[in-house]
Motif scaffolding. Structure first.
Motif, PDB file in Angstrom:
ATOM      1  N   ALA A 110      46.052 152.314  58.473  1.00 37.90           N
ATOM      2  CA  ALA A 110      46.778 151.579  57.419  1.00 37.90           C
ATOM      3  C   ALA A 110      48.259 151.972  57.407  1.00 37.90           C
ATOM      4  O   ALA A 110      49.145 151.122  57.245  1.00 37.90           O
ATOM      5  CB  ALA A 110      46.138 151.852  56.061  1.00 37.90           C
ATOM      6  N   LEU A 111      48.531 153.268  57.613  1.00 40.80           N
ATOM      7  CA  LEU A 111      49.936 153.727  57.625  1.00 40.80           C
ATOM      8  C   LEU A 111      50.660 153.170  58.854  1.00 40.80           C
ATOM      9  O   LEU A 111      51.815 152.709  58.756  1.00 40.80           O
ATOM     10  CB  LEU A 111      49.994 155.259  57.627  1.00 40.80           C
ATOM     11  CG  LEU A 111      49.507 155.952  56.349  1.00 40.80           C
ATOM     12  CD1 LEU A 111      49.279 157.442  56.588  1.00 40.80           C
ATOM     13  CD2 LEU A 111      50.520 155.742  55.211  1.00 40.80           C
ATOM     14  N   ALA A 112      49.982 153.204  60.000  1.00 44.37           N
ATOM     15  CA  ALA A 112      50.599 152.706  61.237  1.00 44.37           C
ATOM     16  C   ALA A 112      50.885 151.205  61.139  1.00 44.37           C
ATOM     17  O   ALA A 112      51.939 150.728  61.574  1.00 44.37           O
ATOM     18  CB  ALA A 112      49.678 153.002  62.419  1.00 44.37           C
ATOM     19  N   ARG A 113      49.960 150.493  60.562  1.00 44.98           N
ATOM     20  CA  ARG A 113      50.126 149.046  60.401  1.00 44.98           C
ATOM     21  C   ARG A 113      51.373 148.739  59.564  1.00 44.98           C
ATOM     22  O   ARG A 113      52.146 147.848  59.860  1.00 44.98           O
ATOM     23  CB  ARG A 113      48.888 148.518  59.676  1.00 44.98           C
ATOM     24  CG  ARG A 113      48.477 147.152  60.013  1.00 44.98           C
ATOM     25  CD  ARG A 113      47.071 146.933  59.472  1.00 44.98           C
ATOM     26  NE  ARG A 113      46.130 146.901  60.554  1.00 44.98           N
ATOM     27  CZ  ARG A 113      45.799 145.797  61.204  1.00 44.98           C
ATOM     28  NH1 ARG A 113      46.309 144.641  60.854  1.00 44.98           N
ATOM     29  NH2 ARG A 113      44.963 145.826  62.209  1.00 44.98           N
ATOM     30  N   ARG A 114      51.535 149.520  58.514  1.00 45.14           N
ATOM     31  CA  ARG A 114      52.693 149.336  57.627  1.00 45.14           C
ATOM     32  C   ARG A 114      53.989 149.678  58.389  1.00 45.14           C
ATOM     33  O   ARG A 114      54.989 148.962  58.302  1.00 45.14           O
ATOM     34  CB  ARG A 114      52.521 150.269  56.417  1.00 45.14           C
ATOM     35  CG  ARG A 114      53.592 150.194  55.388  1.00 45.14           C
ATOM     36  CD  ARG A 114      53.411 149.011  54.462  1.00 45.14           C
ATOM     37  NE  ARG A 114      54.670 148.746  53.790  1.00 45.14           N
ATOM     38  CZ  ARG A 114      54.930 147.685  53.066  1.00 45.14           C
ATOM     39  NH1 ARG A 114      54.024 146.741  52.899  1.00 45.14           N
ATOM     40  NH2 ARG A 114      56.091 147.529  52.500  1.00 45.14           N
ATOM     41  N   LEU A 115      53.954 150.769  59.155  1.00 44.51           N
ATOM     42  CA  LEU A 115      55.138 151.200  59.904  1.00 44.51           C
ATOM     43  C   LEU A 115      55.487 150.189  60.989  1.00 44.51           C
ATOM     44  O   LEU A 115      56.671 149.910  61.252  1.00 44.51           O
ATOM     45  CB  LEU A 115      54.853 152.580  60.519  1.00 44.51           C
ATOM     46  CG  LEU A 115      55.992 153.340  61.160  1.00 44.51           C
ATOM     47  CD1 LEU A 115      57.195 153.438  60.227  1.00 44.51           C
ATOM     48  CD2 LEU A 115      55.522 154.748  61.550  1.00 44.51           C
ATOM     49  N   GLN A 116      54.443 149.630  61.591  1.00 43.33           N
ATOM     50  CA  GLN A 116      54.636 148.657  62.671  1.00 43.33           C
ATOM     51  C   GLN A 116      55.396 147.415  62.183  1.00 43.33           C
ATOM     52  O   GLN A 116      56.058 146.735  62.968  1.00 43.33           O
ATOM     53  CB  GLN A 116      53.248 148.299  63.233  1.00 43.33           C
ATOM     54  CG  GLN A 116      53.160 147.102  64.143  1.00 43.33           C
ATOM     55  CD  GLN A 116      53.749 147.350  65.531  1.00 43.33           C
ATOM     56  OE1 GLN A 116      53.742 148.475  66.032  1.00 43.33           O
ATOM     57  NE2 GLN A 116      54.276 146.303  66.149  1.00 43.33           N
TER      58      GLN A 116
ATOM     59  N   SER B 277      49.070 160.076  49.392  1.00 37.72           N
ATOM     60  CA  SER B 277      48.058 159.820  48.364  1.00 37.72           C
ATOM     61  C   SER B 277      48.194 158.378  47.895  1.00 37.72           C
ATOM     62  O   SER B 277      49.308 157.913  47.645  1.00 37.72           O
ATOM     63  CB  SER B 277      48.245 160.777  47.182  1.00 37.72           C
ATOM     64  OG  SER B 277      47.298 160.479  46.177  1.00 37.72           O
ATOM     65  N   GLY B 278      47.050 157.710  47.781  1.00 36.78           N
ATOM     66  CA  GLY B 278      47.084 156.316  47.330  1.00 36.78           C
ATOM     67  C   GLY B 278      46.137 155.441  48.135  1.00 36.78           C
ATOM     68  O   GLY B 278      45.999 154.250  47.854  1.00 36.78           O
ATOM     69  N   GLY B 279      45.483 156.035  49.142  1.00 37.34           N
ATOM     70  CA  GLY B 279      44.462 155.317  49.902  1.00 37.34           C
ATOM     71  C   GLY B 279      45.034 154.240  50.806  1.00 37.34           C
ATOM     72  O   GLY B 279      46.237 153.951  50.798  1.00 37.34           O
ATOM     73  N   ALA B 280      44.127 153.645  51.592  1.00 38.01           N
ATOM     74  CA  ALA B 280      44.541 152.599  52.532  1.00 38.01           C
ATOM     75  C   ALA B 280      45.163 151.423  51.777  1.00 38.01           C
ATOM     76  O   ALA B 280      46.107 150.784  52.268  1.00 38.01           O
ATOM     77  CB  ALA B 280      43.344 152.141  53.357  1.00 38.01           C
ATOM     78  N   ALA B 281      44.652 151.155  50.578  1.00 40.36           N
ATOM     79  CA  ALA B 281      45.197 150.038  49.788  1.00 40.36           C
ATOM     80  C   ALA B 281      46.658 150.297  49.435  1.00 40.36           C
ATOM     81  O   ALA B 281      47.502 149.385  49.497  1.00 40.36           O
ATOM     82  CB  ALA B 281      44.372 149.838  48.518  1.00 40.36           C
ATOM     83  N   GLY B 282      46.975 151.550  49.095  1.00 39.23           N
ATOM     84  CA  GLY B 282      48.358 151.918  48.771  1.00 39.23           C
ATOM     85  C   GLY B 282      49.267 151.801  49.990  1.00 39.23           C
ATOM     86  O   GLY B 282      50.424 151.389  49.883  1.00 39.23           O
ATOM     87  N   ALA B 283      48.722 152.166  51.165  1.00 38.25           N
ATOM     88  CA  ALA B 283      49.513 152.049  52.399  1.00 38.25           C
ATOM     89  C   ALA B 283      49.797 150.577  52.682  1.00 38.25           C
ATOM     90  O   ALA B 283      50.928 150.200  53.002  1.00 38.25           O
ATOM     91  CB  ALA B 283      48.760 152.685  53.561  1.00 38.25           C
ATOM     92  N   LYS B 284      48.781 149.760  52.532  1.00 36.21           N
ATOM     93  CA  LYS B 284      48.918 148.325  52.815  1.00 36.21           C
ATOM     94  C   LYS B 284      49.944 147.683  51.872  1.00 36.21           C
ATOM     95  O   LYS B 284      50.764 146.861  52.280  1.00 36.21           O
ATOM     96  CB  LYS B 284      47.540 147.668  52.644  1.00 36.21           C
ATOM     97  CG  LYS B 284      47.471 146.272  53.173  1.00 36.21           C
ATOM     98  CD  LYS B 284      46.042 145.756  53.127  1.00 36.21           C
ATOM     99  CE  LYS B 284      46.079 144.279  53.508  1.00 36.21           C
ATOM    100  NZ  LYS B 284      44.877 143.576  53.120  1.00 36.21           N
ATOM    101  N   ALA B 285      49.899 148.114  50.627  1.00 40.45           N
ATOM    102  CA  ALA B 285      50.809 147.527  49.623  1.00 40.45           C
ATOM    103  C   ALA B 285      52.217 148.108  49.711  1.00 40.45           C
ATOM    104  O   ALA B 285      53.141 147.626  49.049  1.00 40.45           O
ATOM    105  CB  ALA B 285      50.235 147.764  48.225  1.00 40.45           C
ATOM    106  N   GLY B 286      52.386 149.182  50.505  1.00 36.43           N
ATOM    107  CA  GLY B 286      53.712 149.819  50.617  1.00 36.43           C
ATOM    108  C   GLY B 286      54.082 150.626  49.390  1.00 36.43           C
ATOM    109  O   GLY B 286      55.260 150.851  49.111  1.00 36.43           O
ATOM    110  N   THR B 287      53.060 151.125  48.678  1.00 35.97           N
ATOM    111  CA  THR B 287      53.327 151.894  47.451  1.00 35.97           C
ATOM    112  C   THR B 287      52.835 153.330  47.553  1.00 35.97           C
ATOM    113  O   THR B 287      52.947 154.093  46.595  1.00 35.97           O
ATOM    114  CB  THR B 287      52.614 151.243  46.247  1.00 35.97           C
ATOM    115  OG1 THR B 287      51.212 151.154  46.558  1.00 35.97           O
ATOM    116  CG2 THR B 287      53.146 149.869  45.948  1.00 35.97           C
ATOM    117  N   ILE B 288      52.282 153.696  48.700  1.00 31.37           N
ATOM    118  CA  ILE B 288      51.640 155.004  48.820  1.00 31.37           C
ATOM    119  C   ILE B 288      52.645 156.130  48.566  1.00 31.37           C
ATOM    120  O   ILE B 288      53.840 155.996  48.854  1.00 31.37           O
ATOM    121  CB  ILE B 288      50.973 155.134  50.214  1.00 31.37           C
ATOM    122  CG1 ILE B 288      49.906 156.202  50.199  1.00 31.37           C
ATOM    123  CG2 ILE B 288      52.001 155.389  51.326  1.00 31.37           C
ATOM    124  CD1 ILE B 288      48.851 156.019  51.260  1.00 31.37           C
TER     125      ILE B 288
END
Ligand code: NAD
Length: 297
Positions: free
Chosen positions: A14-20, A120-131
């Motif tokens: 999820a983090l990599a997807r956001r960074l990509q 902290s914030g889970g995959a959902a937080g990573a996807k939303a860009g709020t982690i």
């Protein structure tokens, strides 16, 4: 500048997807399905850790434990043998601050920096860009990594020097991990005593017991939906690390120790690969209550 990401599981993926979205990535994971999902999102696959090291100036890692990070860096076929001089490793694993500092020390002797940026914030937080990202880094590395971290999320908190991000992540999970169990017990008590769990939840989030678990996960649990992409095994690992860190630091761990024991009990009942939210099923079983899935009853 070439950027790599190693460890593309629930969180790392999820983090990599956001960074990509902000920067092209070279990626590596032992699991080819995880790699294929990232390639679909536009990343370039690397065939080995050595290939990542040879190609990249900055390499993120998000692996289950610090032991995996140590192996990925220092095993004979790991990153260390092929790293570029001046490379920067960014460890997003929830790990052991002692190991993080030790790895940083060993790499510094080779002209490579390692910093920690657990989340902290889970995959959902990573996807939303709020982690939330807890950064342990010196000033030079902090400035160097800031644009990439803020591309993942603007919520970057510098905790201190290397290892301080891991310290804060353990403190965070020690609190949230104990709090979620206490919330499960509270809902079980309310339900067993004849209060409808939905009504109990509504009352709790309006009062002083309100917390992130009750806000974000309990509503799904009442609907019987347990998938959160975070396993009991990882939660128990975080509790163990927090307790060990507390013991090393001479800080009492009364509540964290009990919570660790409860997670171990849950694992003995339903396995380490069960979702952390499935602890509510174990508590239901122990209590003779019906909180999980109660909305459908
Ligand atoms: P996961 O088990 O879903 O993924 C781990 C990935 O690492 C897997 O894809 C595995 O194949 C890969 N891997 C293991 N060893 C490897 C190696 N040597 N080289 C390459 N790949 C390797 O775990 P996760 O949920 O993504 O958690 C990763 C870290 O993030 C853990 O430390 C966890 O505590 C932390 N974390 C997870 C969450 C969450 O919601 N899942 C939230 C915050 C922090």
């Amino acid at each position: 500048m070439n950027v790599g990401y190693v460890g593309l599981g629930n969180m790392g993926g999820a983090l990599a997807r956001r960074l990509q979205l902000a920067h092209p990535l070279r990626v590596y994971d032992l699991d080819q399905h995880a790699v294929a999902r990232m390639v679909e999102a536009g990343a370039t696959a690397c065939a080995s850790l050595g290939e990542v090291a040879r190609a990249c100036d900055i390499i993120f890692l998000c692996l289950p434990k610090s032991e995996h990070v140590r192996a990925a860096v220092f095993d004979p076929d790991g990153l260390a043998g092929a790293l570029r001089p001046g490379a920067l490793l960014v460890d997003q694993t929830t790990g052991d601050p002692k190991v993080t500092r030790q790895l940083a020390h060993l790499l510094a002797a080779r002209g490579v920096a390692l910093i920690d940026a657990p989340v902290s914030g889970g995959a959902a937080g990573a996807k939303a860009g709020t982690i939330s990202i807890m950064l342990g880094a010196g000033e030079a590395e902090r400035a160097r990594i800031a644009p990439l971290l803020t591309a993942i999320s603007p919520n970057v908190f510098h905790a201190g020097d290397v290892g301080a991000g891991q310290v804060m992540k353990l403190v965070n999970n020690m609190i949230s991990g104990a709090q979620r169990l206490l919330s499960m017990e509270g809902l079980a008590l309310a339900a067993k005593s004849g209060v409808d769990p939905s009504r109990a939840l509504e009352i709790l989030v309006a009062g002083g017991a309100r917390n992130a678990y009750l806000d974000k996960q309990a509503p799904s649990i009442l609907r019987g939906q347990l998938e959160v992409g975070f396993t009991l095994g990882l939660m128990a690992k975080d509790m163990r690390l927090a307790c060990e860190f507390g013991a090393d630091s001479g800080v009492p761990q009364f509540f964290a120790s009990v919570a660790h024991e409860v997670y171990k009990l849950c694992i003995s009942q339903i396995g380490a690969d069960a979702q952390v939210t499935a602890a509510a099923q174990v508590i239901d079983r122990l209590a003779g209550s019906h909180v999980v899935g109660s909305i459908h009853r």
